[in-house]
Write a protein that holds these residues in place. Structure first.
Motif, mmCIF file in Angstrom:
data_model
loop_
_atom_site.group_PDB
_atom_site.id
_atom_site.type_symbol
_atom_site.label_atom_id
_atom_site.label_comp_id
_atom_site.label_asym_id
_atom_site.label_seq_id
_atom_site.Cartn_x
_atom_site.Cartn_y
_atom_site.Cartn_z
ATOM 1 N N LEU A 197 -12.368 66.264 98.548
ATOM 2 C CA LEU A 197 -11.172 65.564 98.997
ATOM 3 C C LEU A 197 -10.116 66.550 99.476
ATOM 4 O O LEU A 197 -9.487 66.351 100.529
ATOM 5 N N GLU A 198 -9.898 67.610 98.733
ATOM 6 C CA GLU A 198 -8.910 68.612 99.121
ATOM 7 C C GLU A 198 -9.283 69.277 100.445
ATOM 8 O O GLU A 198 -8.419 69.542 101.291
ATOM 9 N N LYS A 199 -10.576 69.534 100.649
ATOM 10 C CA LYS A 199 -11.020 70.159 101.894
ATOM 11 C C LYS A 199 -10.763 69.235 103.073
ATOM 12 O O LYS A 199 -10.272 69.673 104.129
ATOM 13 N N TYR A 257 -7.569 67.688 107.815
ATOM 14 C CA TYR A 257 -6.786 66.644 108.467
ATOM 15 C C TYR A 257 -5.374 67.152 108.784
ATOM 16 O O TYR A 257 -4.812 66.847 109.847
ATOM 17 N N ALA A 258 -4.828 67.949 107.893
ATOM 18 C CA ALA A 258 -3.496 68.510 108.142
ATOM 19 C C ALA A 258 -3.507 69.433 109.360
ATOM 20 O O ALA A 258 -2.561 69.439 110.166
ATOM 21 N N VAL A 259 -4.576 70.218 109.509
ATOM 22 C CA VAL A 259 -4.682 71.095 110.680
ATOM 23 C C VAL A 259 -4.803 70.274 111.962
ATOM 24 O O VAL A 259 -4.161 70.572 112.985
ATOM 25 N N TRP A 287 -10.369 59.708 110.671
ATOM 26 C CA TRP A 287 -10.117 60.669 109.600
ATOM 27 C C TRP A 287 -9.480 60.006 108.387
ATOM 28 O O TRP A 287 -9.775 60.374 107.248
ATOM 29 N N GLN A 288 -8.629 59.031 108.622
ATOM 30 C CA GLN A 288 -8.050 58.306 107.483
ATOM 31 C C GLN A 288 -9.131 57.583 106.675
ATOM 32 O O GLN A 288 -9.090 57.549 105.453
#
Length: 485
Positions: free
Chosen positions: A463-465, A470-472, A420-421
């Motif tokens: 990018l925001e999506k 990734y935060a979830v 993911w990174q």
């Protein structure tokens, strides 16, 4: 009284009342580009027809087949137009630089000769004019056609021999699957993009654990991961795109010998299917029938032994399609679902899902022959007994097994986090590049600026999506395991 004199006694006034057709053909598009002198000589035959007495309006040039081989008439529209015009009695002479321009197939060539003989059409090449009605000319035309057909066979055999010799050394440049790049000197290296390499490695490792290609696909989709695809043809050839994984893409990674570093030639075979015209069908050959196998040619994502095990596992998973397939690992409420075999007939037992109490059943004889079922019994009794045996066997190594399981889960979590990174890093690069393109355009060029601004906004939204997803994941699947550092 004046008498017209013709360059050849075979050329009669009736021929001049019909069309003179100049047939132009080159075998390949490369010849059209590089052998332009040959093409120019063929077009100059139109001037020869005018010198023989044909008026310019009656001289027709057919060049629809430039870049097409004369080995067959199936896709040559220009040749078919020529034959149709001869059959309608509209052609007085056909002009070619050599008869191989018309056809290198004996069957097609002799049909043309017979058709020209029926409609009294002359054939001319750089050696002279031939009348197919004349037995001597007909014999000479037949010999020429046979020689050119034999020449094609010799050329093909020579080229194939050179190709096979290069393939035996593993130096033949075949199309590479995604994950590899061919350098300017012909050498092959792994794709320089880390995310591509990690995705392919993850597919191989997850199949080693899950033993099911469909399960690997489901896991990638559940984790919202994408697979790389290299566009092979068209204006975007060589461009890498990321798409949703399909079963065929997963299977290609597991079955292509290139990922095991092995060069293979002759994996597929062309077979002639009867018809009018006959068609060629491509058939995959079993591994023992491959013509050339050279290991260690490419950098590998897995060993050759792993590759062979993967192929065997995929064959075993084809329970419904292969006679000796074992079936794929399956999930379900029963502990031995997909593993239980009938002790009477040897067939695989199924699990009933209709009632309140699930049962192992063998109903194959009932379904196939309307006979009585072999046997059935409740799931809970057998599963309870298997659980006791399994726990007793695992008891001495429970702590060690638990620690190993934690280590494996933690490694998988770290690999998924790294993946993911890399996705976010790639999306951030696309955003920065769109911003640089927008900043480089002159403000006065508003139409271009608007387009680049829209592209920049799209990259920002993507990018925001990704960052939100990734935060979830960091709060769920990527959360550190309890008991680990």
């Amino acid at each position: 009284m004046s008498i017209a004199v013709f360059p050849s006694q075979k050329l009669q006034p009736r021929h001049l009342q019909l069309q003179a057709i100049v047939y132009v053909r080159q075998s390949t598009p490369r010849q059209v580009l590089e052998n332009q002198e040959s093409t120019r000589r063929q077009y100059q035959l139109a001037e020869r027809a005018r010198q023989l007495g044909w008026p310019t309006p009656q001289v027709q040039v057919i060049d629809d087949d430039l870049g097409l081989s004369g080995a067959s008439s199936h896709q040559r529209g220009g040749f078919q137009r020529l034959v149709a015009a001869i059959g309608l009695g509209e052609v007085g002479m056909v002009l070619v630089t050599e008869v191989s321009r018309l056809s290198r197939s004996n069957s097609d060539w002799h049909r043309v000769i017979e058709l020209c003989a029926v409609f009294r059409t002359l054939i001319a090449d750089e050696d002279g004019i031939y009348d197919p009605q004349d037995p001597n000319d007909r014999l000479l035309l037949g010999v020429k056609g046979t020689l050119f057909a034999a020449e094609l066979h010799i050329l093909r055999a020579r080229m194939r021999g050179n190709l096979l010799n290069k393939a035996r050394r593993g130096e033949l440049a075949l199309r590479l699957p995604v994950g590899y790049r061919r350098l300017g000197d012909g050498s092959v290296v792994l794709d320089p993009e880390e995310e591509v390499r990690q995705t392919l490695t993850r597919i191989v490792e997850r199949f080693a654990v899950l033993r099911n290609a469909r399960a690997v696909q489901r896991e990638l989709n559940d984790q919202r991961l994408r697979m790389p695809r290299l566009i092979q043809v068209g204006a975007d050839a060589g461009k890498l795109v990321w798409v949703q994984p399909t079963y065929q893409m997963i299977q290609q990674v597991l079955t292509s010998p290139v990922y095991a570093g092995v060069f293979v030639y002759g994996r597929r075979k062309l077979e002639m299917a009867p018809g009018d015209p006959p068609t060629l069908n491509e058939r995959r050959r079993p591994i023992e029938e491959w013509d050339i196998v050279v290991p260690g040619v490419y950098p590998a994502y897995l060993t050759y032994d792993q590759y062979l095990r993967n192929r065997q596992q995929l064959r075993d998973n084809m329970y419904n399609f292969a006679k000796k397939g074992r079936g794929a690992p399956r999930e379900g409420p029963a502990l031995l679902q997909g593993l239980m075999l009938c002790g009477r007939c040897g067939r695989r037992m199924t699990v009933s899902h209709g009632g309140e109490y699930r049962r192992y059943e063998c109903r194959r004889a009932q379904l196939d022959y309307a006979a009585s079922p072999c046997q059935s019994f409740p799931v809970r009794h057998l599963d309870a007994a298997v659980e006791v045996i399994l726990l007793e066997a695992m008891q001495p190594a429970t702590l060690e097994t638990t620690l190993q399981a934690f280590a494996v889960l933690d490694r998988e979590r770290r690999e998924l986090d790294r993946h993911w990174q890399l996705r976010i890093e790639r999306a951030r690069y696309e955003t920065d590049r769109a911003q640089r393109q927008y900043d480089a355009v002159e403000p006065e060029n508003r139409s271009v600026a608007r387009t680049l601004e829209a592209r920049w906004n799209t990259a920002l939204q993507a990018l925001e999506k990704l960052q939100a997803e990734y935060a979830v994941l960091q709060r769920t699947e990527l959360r550190p395991l309890e008991g680990t550092d």
